[in-house]
Design a protein around this motif. Structure first.
Motif, PDB file in Angstrom:
ATOM      1  N   VAL A  18       1.018  -0.866   0.399  1.00  0.00           N
ATOM      2  CA  VAL A  18       0.281  -0.268   0.132  1.00  0.00           C
ATOM      3  C   VAL A  18       1.356   1.417  -0.283  1.00  0.00           C
ATOM      4  O   VAL A  18       1.432   1.620   1.191  1.00  0.00           O
ATOM      5  N   ALA A  20       1.858   5.463  -0.442  1.00  0.00           N
ATOM      6  CA  ALA A  20       1.258   6.570   0.147  1.00  0.00           C
ATOM      7  C   ALA A  20       1.627   7.404   0.076  1.00  0.00           C
ATOM      8  O   ALA A  20       3.651   7.616   0.466  1.00  0.00           O
ATOM      9  N   ARG A  21       1.597   8.572  -1.530  1.00  0.00           N
ATOM     10  CA  ARG A  21       2.654   9.128  -1.432  1.00  0.00           C
ATOM     11  C   ARG A  21       2.069  11.129  -0.857  1.00  0.00           C
ATOM     12  O   ARG A  21       0.910  11.120  -1.181  1.00  0.00           O
ATOM     13  N   HIS A  22       3.169  11.725  -0.496  1.00  0.00           N
ATOM     14  CA  HIS A  22       2.488  13.063   0.254  1.00  0.00           C
ATOM     15  C   HIS A  22       3.403  13.542   0.293  1.00  0.00           C
ATOM     16  O   HIS A  22       5.087  13.020  -0.269  1.00  0.00           O
ATOM     17  N   ALA A  34      -2.448  12.844   0.330  1.00  0.00           N
ATOM     18  CA  ALA A  34      -1.684  11.777   0.093  1.00  0.00           C
ATOM     19  C   ALA A  34      -2.073  10.662  -0.763  1.00  0.00           C
ATOM     20  O   ALA A  34      -4.007  10.450  -1.643  1.00  0.00           O
ATOM     21  N   ILE A  36      -2.737   7.381  -2.557  1.00  0.00           N
ATOM     22  CA  ILE A  36      -3.176   5.943  -2.231  1.00  0.00           C
ATOM     23  C   ILE A  36      -3.206   4.683  -3.381  1.00  0.00           C
ATOM     24  O   ILE A  36      -4.284   5.067  -3.968  1.00  0.00           O
ATOM     25  N   ARG A  37      -2.042   3.646  -3.157  1.00  0.00           N
ATOM     26  CA  ARG A  37      -2.340   2.837  -4.893  1.00  0.00           C
ATOM     27  C   ARG A  37      -1.561   1.903  -3.709  1.00  0.00           C
ATOM     28  O   ARG A  37      -1.175   1.246  -3.290  1.00  0.00           O
ATOM     29  N   THR A  38      -2.865   0.562  -3.880  1.00  0.00           N
ATOM     30  CA  THR A  38      -2.705  -1.067  -3.667  1.00  0.00           C
ATOM     31  C   THR A  38      -1.688  -1.878  -4.792  1.00  0.00           C
ATOM     32  O   THR A  38      -2.521  -2.042  -5.990  1.00  0.00           O
ATOM     33  N   VAL A  98       3.079  -1.069   3.800  1.00  0.00           N
ATOM     34  CA  VAL A  98       2.217   0.282   4.273  1.00  0.00           C
ATOM     35  C   VAL A  98       3.754   0.736   3.777  1.00  0.00           C
ATOM     36  O   VAL A  98       4.660   1.231   4.691  1.00  0.00           O
ATOM     37  N   LEU A 100       5.603   4.702   2.890  1.00  0.00           N
ATOM     38  CA  LEU A 100       5.263   5.990   3.378  1.00  0.00           C
ATOM     39  C   LEU A 100       6.058   7.230   2.226  1.00  0.00           C
ATOM     40  O   LEU A 100       7.520   6.903   2.842  1.00  0.00           O
TER      41      LEU A 100
END
Length: 302
Positions: A18, A20-22, A34, A36-38, A98, A100
């Motif tokens: 998972v 999450a680009r922030h 963010a 978010i892609r799976t 996950v 980040l």
């Protein structure tokens, strides 16, 4: 040391990423925007996919997944050109990570890891016949962080050495290495031919800060040490001496650094199986890493 024939067999982890680009620090106690892609991931699975992407014609992956997402992962591997040898675990779900990714910090990432079924891969999933037709065996470092994984490493390295099949290991995680213990890891990795650590892992395992010095010191215990140094490129050490170095291109845009090291490793192993020199192999690895940082997730584009 090279086997310019045969298949590549990767043994390691298959997980669901998972991502999450922030931008900037996380806002504690409230929301942080963010993207978010799976996506499918896992260091072992990623290496296999990048080796296939780099042109290795026969790549197989042995790992454990949960029944919850076994088919999804199998289909993703097949699309990437990898033969899945997945053991479906009825008691544990597929591992999940996950990731980040801070886009204001050069795509640097932090992982939250639940290894799930990957922790349960063990010697019961292995037989010497797995090496039939295999020219290179790559073991994900995550195998070293569970009791069953360590038992599998022992028998797989023993069987590979009996057949003259080169074995490579990517230590995988400086954090987990600290928990396991440096000397314990080095002892468990005896018999491995090629160690492919990141710079952080090489420094931790060697006890010295400089990439070249770290690689040179570790090459006193392994036939070949290939240190991945990110934007500084990579180096190859043998017999206590740095023999080759490779750089990366200027101006590479980093979207997500997840899987860049796996891309490097997969491309290097694929190149060695083609019989090319270590200099050419690490150059191919650096180019694959450049491609990897331009895509979200740890797998090749397409």
């Amino acid at each position: 040391m090279t086997r310019a024939d045969g298949a590549l067999l990767v043994v390691g982890d298959v997980v669901t990423d998972v991502v999450a680009r922030h931008r900037g620090p996380l806002a504690k106690g409230t929301d942080t925007a963010a993207l978010i892609r799976t996506v499918p991931g896992g260091a072992g699975a990623n290496v296999a996919c990048w080796a296939a992407y780099a042109g290795c014609p026969d790549v197989a992956l042995l790992g454990r997944v949960g029944a919850d997402s076994a088919r999804w992962h199998e289909e993703a591997l097949v699309r990437a050109g990898v033969r899945p040898l997945l053991v479906v675990d009825d008691e544990a779900p597929t591992g999940a990570v996950v990731s980040l990714v801070d886009e204001d910090d050069g795509g640097e990432r932090t992982f939250l890891t639940d290894s799930g079924a990957s922790l349960r891969v063990g010697p019961e999933d292995w037989s010497a016949a797995r090496l039939d037709g295999v020219g290179w065996l790559h073991l994900s470092g995550y195998l070293f962080f569970s009791g069953t994984g360590r038992a599998l490493v022992s028998v797989a390295v023993r069987d590979a050495r009996a057949r003259g099949v080169p074995v490579s290991v990517d230590p995988a995680s400086a954090g987990f290495l600290r928990d396991l213990g440096v000397e314990r890891f080095l002892t468990l990795a005896e018999g491995v031919d090629v160690l492919v650590p990141s710079l952080d892992e090489a420094v931790l395992l060697s006890g010295v800060e400089d990439a070249g010095d770290a690689g040179a010191k570790l090459s006193g215990r392994f036939s070949v040490v290939v240190v991945k140094a990110g934007a500084s490129g990579a180096l190859v050490a043998r017999g206590g001496v740095v023999r080759e170095r490779a750089g990366v291109s200027a101006g590479v845009v980093v979207r997500d650094s997840t899987g860049a090291g796996d891309a490097f490793t997969g491309a290097v192993v694929a190149a060695r199986l083609r019989g090319v020199s270590w200099r050419e192999a690490v150059g191919a690895g650096c180019r694959a890493g450049e491609v990897a940082v331009g895509v979200v997730g740890g797998r090749p584009p397409g």
